[in-house]
Design a protein around this motif. Sequence first.
Motif, PDB file in Angstrom:
ATOM      1  N   TRP A 255     -23.452  28.346 104.167  1.00  0.00           N
ATOM      2  CA  TRP A 255     -22.893  29.490 103.447  1.00  0.00           C
ATOM      3  C   TRP A 255     -21.558  29.111 102.819  1.00  0.00           C
ATOM      4  CZ3 TRP A 255     -18.498  32.429 103.380  1.00  0.00           C
ATOM      5  CH2 TRP A 255     -18.570  33.649 102.685  1.00  0.00           C
ATOM      6  N   ASP A 256     -20.699  28.410 103.575  1.00  0.00           N
ATOM      7  CA  ASP A 256     -19.403  27.984 103.023  1.00  0.00           C
ATOM      8  C   ASP A 256     -19.598  27.063 101.826  1.00  0.00           C
ATOM      9  OD1 ASP A 256     -17.864  29.438 104.790  1.00  0.00           O
ATOM     10  OD2 ASP A 256     -17.593  27.782 106.206  1.00  0.00           O
ATOM     11  N   SER A 257     -20.552  26.144 101.933  1.00  0.00           N
ATOM     12  CA  SER A 257     -20.807  25.217 100.827  1.00  0.00           C
ATOM     13  C   SER A 257     -21.229  25.969  99.569  1.00  0.00           C
ATOM     14  CB  SER A 257     -21.887  24.204 101.214  1.00  0.00           C
ATOM     15  OG  SER A 257     -21.411  23.319 102.218  1.00  0.00           O
ATOM     16  N   GLU A 258     -22.135  26.923  99.732  1.00  0.00           N
ATOM     17  CA  GLU A 258     -22.596  27.703  98.582  1.00  0.00           C
ATOM     18  C   GLU A 258     -21.446  28.497  97.962  1.00  0.00           C
ATOM     19  OE1 GLU A 258     -25.727  30.051 100.163  1.00  0.00           O
ATOM     20  OE2 GLU A 258     -27.203  28.420 100.153  1.00  0.00           O
ATOM     21  N   LYS A 259     -20.608  29.057  98.824  1.00  0.00           N
ATOM     22  CA  LYS A 259     -19.476  29.848  98.338  1.00  0.00           C
ATOM     23  C   LYS A 259     -18.474  28.963  97.598  1.00  0.00           C
ATOM     24  CE  LYS A 259     -17.377  33.852  98.132  1.00  0.00           C
ATOM     25  NZ  LYS A 259     -17.974  34.984  97.408  1.00  0.00           N
ATOM     26  N   ILE A 260     -18.210  27.774  98.117  1.00  0.00           N
ATOM     27  CA  ILE A 260     -17.266  26.862  97.474  1.00  0.00           C
ATOM     28  C   ILE A 260     -17.771  26.460  96.082  1.00  0.00           C
ATOM     29  CG2 ILE A 260     -16.324  24.521  97.573  1.00  0.00           C
ATOM     30  CD1 ILE A 260     -16.201  24.919 100.667  1.00  0.00           C
ATOM     31  N   ARG A 261     -19.038  26.085  95.994  1.00  0.00           N
ATOM     32  CA  ARG A 261     -19.625  25.721  94.697  1.00  0.00           C
ATOM     33  C   ARG A 261     -19.524  26.888  93.716  1.00  0.00           C
ATOM     34  NH1 ARG A 261     -21.568  20.609  92.672  1.00  0.00           N
ATOM     35  NH2 ARG A 261     -22.261  19.392  94.466  1.00  0.00           N
ATOM     36  N   GLU A 262     -19.840  28.074  94.207  1.00  0.00           N
ATOM     37  CA  GLU A 262     -19.815  29.260  93.343  1.00  0.00           C
ATOM     38  C   GLU A 262     -18.403  29.520  92.810  1.00  0.00           C
ATOM     39  OE1 GLU A 262     -20.323  34.108  93.726  1.00  0.00           O
ATOM     40  OE2 GLU A 262     -21.015  32.807  95.355  1.00  0.00           O
ATOM     41  N   LYS A 263     -17.409  29.494  93.703  1.00  0.00           N
ATOM     42  CA  LYS A 263     -16.031  29.777  93.303  1.00  0.00           C
ATOM     43  C   LYS A 263     -15.519  28.754  92.287  1.00  0.00           C
ATOM     44  CE  LYS A 263     -14.114  29.681  97.372  1.00  0.00           C
ATOM     45  NZ  LYS A 263     -13.064  29.796  98.419  1.00  0.00           N
ATOM     46  N   CYS A 264     -15.762  27.476  92.556  1.00  0.00           N
ATOM     47  CA  CYS A 264     -15.248  26.421  91.686  1.00  0.00           C
ATOM     48  C   CYS A 264     -15.976  26.368  90.346  1.00  0.00           C
ATOM     49  CB  CYS A 264     -15.338  25.075  92.402  1.00  0.00           C
ATOM     50  SG  CYS A 264     -14.261  24.955  93.856  1.00  0.00           S
ATOM     51  N   SER A 265     -17.271  26.664  90.375  1.00  0.00           N
ATOM     52  CA  SER A 265     -18.059  26.642  89.145  1.00  0.00           C
ATOM     53  C   SER A 265     -17.698  27.780  88.209  1.00  0.00           C
ATOM     54  CB  SER A 265     -19.552  26.683  89.472  1.00  0.00           C
ATOM     55  OG  SER A 265     -19.933  25.544  90.221  1.00  0.00           O
ATOM     56  N   ARG A 266     -17.146  28.850  88.756  1.00  0.00           N
ATOM     57  CA  ARG A 266     -16.670  29.927  87.895  1.00  0.00           C
ATOM     58  C   ARG A 266     -15.507  29.453  87.028  1.00  0.00           C
ATOM     59  NH1 ARG A 266     -15.632  33.873  92.179  1.00  0.00           N
ATOM     60  NH2 ARG A 266     -17.632  34.512  93.027  1.00  0.00           N
ATOM     61  N   LEU A 267     -14.687  28.577  87.608  1.00  0.00           N
ATOM     62  CA  LEU A 267     -13.538  28.050  86.868  1.00  0.00           C
ATOM     63  C   LEU A 267     -13.953  26.936  85.909  1.00  0.00           C
ATOM     64  CD1 LEU A 267     -10.833  27.885  89.681  1.00  0.00           C
ATOM     65  CD2 LEU A 267     -10.722  29.266  87.614  1.00  0.00           C
ATOM     66  N   ILE A 268     -14.792  26.017  86.392  1.00  0.00           N
ATOM     67  CA  ILE A 268     -15.281  24.915  85.567  1.00  0.00           C
ATOM     68  C   ILE A 268     -16.799  24.861  85.756  1.00  0.00           C
ATOM     69  CG2 ILE A 268     -15.149  22.447  85.075  1.00  0.00           C
ATOM     70  CD1 ILE A 268     -12.394  22.391  86.315  1.00  0.00           C
ATOM     71  N   PRO A 269     -17.562  25.493  84.872  1.00  0.00           N
ATOM     72  CA  PRO A 269     -19.013  25.611  85.062  1.00  0.00           C
ATOM     73  C   PRO A 269     -19.734  24.290  85.284  1.00  0.00           C
ATOM     74  CG  PRO A 269     -18.276  27.088  83.323  1.00  0.00           C
ATOM     75  CD  PRO A 269     -17.082  26.259  83.702  1.00  0.00           C
ATOM     76  N   LYS A 270     -19.262  23.215  84.699  1.00  0.00           N
ATOM     77  CA  LYS A 270     -19.929  21.923  84.834  1.00  0.00           C
ATOM     78  C   LYS A 270     -19.956  21.430  86.277  1.00  0.00           C
ATOM     79  CE  LYS A 270     -19.989  17.354  82.615  1.00  0.00           C
ATOM     80  NZ  LYS A 270     -19.272  16.461  81.675  1.00  0.00           N
ATOM     81  N   LEU A 271     -19.066  21.959  87.104  1.00  0.00           N
ATOM     82  CA  LEU A 271     -19.029  21.533  88.510  1.00  0.00           C
ATOM     83  C   LEU A 271     -20.269  21.954  89.277  1.00  0.00           C
ATOM     84  CD1 LEU A 271     -15.286  22.192  89.434  1.00  0.00           C
ATOM     85  CD2 LEU A 271     -16.438  19.974  89.325  1.00  0.00           C
ATOM     86  N   ALA A 272     -21.019  22.894  88.749  1.00  0.00           N
ATOM     87  CA  ALA A 272     -22.238  23.358  89.426  1.00  0.00           C
ATOM     88  C   ALA A 272     -23.241  22.225  89.600  1.00  0.00           C
ATOM     89  CB  ALA A 272     -22.869  24.509  88.651  1.00  0.00           C
ATOM     90  N   VAL A 273     -23.190  21.235  88.711  1.00  0.00           N
ATOM     91  CA  VAL A 273     -24.156  20.130  88.775  1.00  0.00           C
ATOM     92  C   VAL A 273     -23.483  18.792  89.070  1.00  0.00           C
ATOM     93  CG1 VAL A 273     -25.825  21.266  87.293  1.00  0.00           C
ATOM     94  CG2 VAL A 273     -24.041  19.859  86.259  1.00  0.00           C
ATOM     95  N   ALA A 274     -22.208  18.800  89.443  1.00  0.00           N
ATOM     96  CA  ALA A 274     -21.520  17.553  89.791  1.00  0.00           C
ATOM     97  C   ALA A 274     -22.146  16.954  91.044  1.00  0.00           C
ATOM     98  CB  ALA A 274     -20.037  17.807  90.014  1.00  0.00           C
ATOM     99  N   PRO A 275     -22.479  15.653  91.051  1.00  0.00           N
ATOM    100  CA  PRO A 275     -23.125  15.033  92.216  1.00  0.00           C
ATOM    101  C   PRO A 275     -22.240  15.107  93.459  1.00  0.00           C
ATOM    102  CG  PRO A 275     -23.245  13.599  90.285  1.00  0.00           C
ATOM    103  CD  PRO A 275     -22.309  14.711  89.932  1.00  0.00           C
TER     104      PRO A 275
END
Length: 349
Positions: A255-275
Amino acid sequence: MERRGAMDVCILGAGVVGLMTALELQDQFPNANYTIIAHLFNQNTTSDGAAGLFHPSSTFTGPTLDITENWIADSYSYYDNLRNSSDGEKSGVFQCSGFQLSSSMPSLIWSNYMKKVAPVYRYATEEELKVYPGNWKYGSYCVTLGIECRRLLPWSLLRFQESGGKVISKKIESFGELADDYDVVMNCSGLSAAQLCQDRQMVPIRGQVIKVHAPWVTQFLYADHDTYIIPSGRGRVTLGGTRNFDDHDTSVSKWDSEKIREKCSRLIPKLAVAPELETWVGLRPHRHPVRVEVETLSIPRKRGGSLKVVHNYGHGGYGVTTAPGTAKHAVNLFRQLHSGCSESQPSKL
């Protein structure tokens, strides 16, 4: 190389605080015998998971405001000098810049600590507040330093050994185990100090972050709700995070991992697919205030006298930021111990 007749000093702990303390001791008192004892080294330490951005929060607290500011100033100076030295790249210290943003409170984006040490520290412009998605009302821009602990820790340990320091891998359960072999113990044991010192003020703050490969991220970002994106060196970027007070759980939370990805991807959308490189969970050793002080322990010793302990622990999430400064303070306390015994033992150091 062991020096006969010299003082024997143990540094307990091999995280960034212990290593900075060991190097400062060697620099100030090169004629003593030094041994680092720890059960965790390099990538196994809590320090290794740190994002390593030099950006202390106003909540970071030493015994007094003046001392706290000195720790921060001394630390920034140490890292900046290291960055500009021939070992700058090897040690993992680099310059970086970025923004702190908030949609709710101006106090969340300003640090008087940083104002006094950063070469550039100012409020963000209206145009800058519009660069990243979100309703940002307040912001600050800062030029500061990044410290990649994956390079700093092994660099520091090697430097300590090349200067004659000894390293022992062992978990210490009590100071009594050290009393017969050492004259002074520098206690940089982090969270282990809770049990070692029976210190009820020591509390773990659980942190979970995701390390991704995103070399195109060149600036750090802090935003509301513990959201941060921090370049950590060589294309690695730390996405965070969590701050769970008095939480001892070191397992990865999906859950924390999903939340972290979601929060950061809102700021920089490309981070959603960063390896993803790794997900890290660590327990930051928090104490209010950070403990840097001398204690004399009444433990029977074959050498006679009392065991002197210089404590240096409880940095929470700001160990990398403030380690060189608290190390300097701890070594100044060590100097006072040496001065106090110099009349009876003038040749010890």
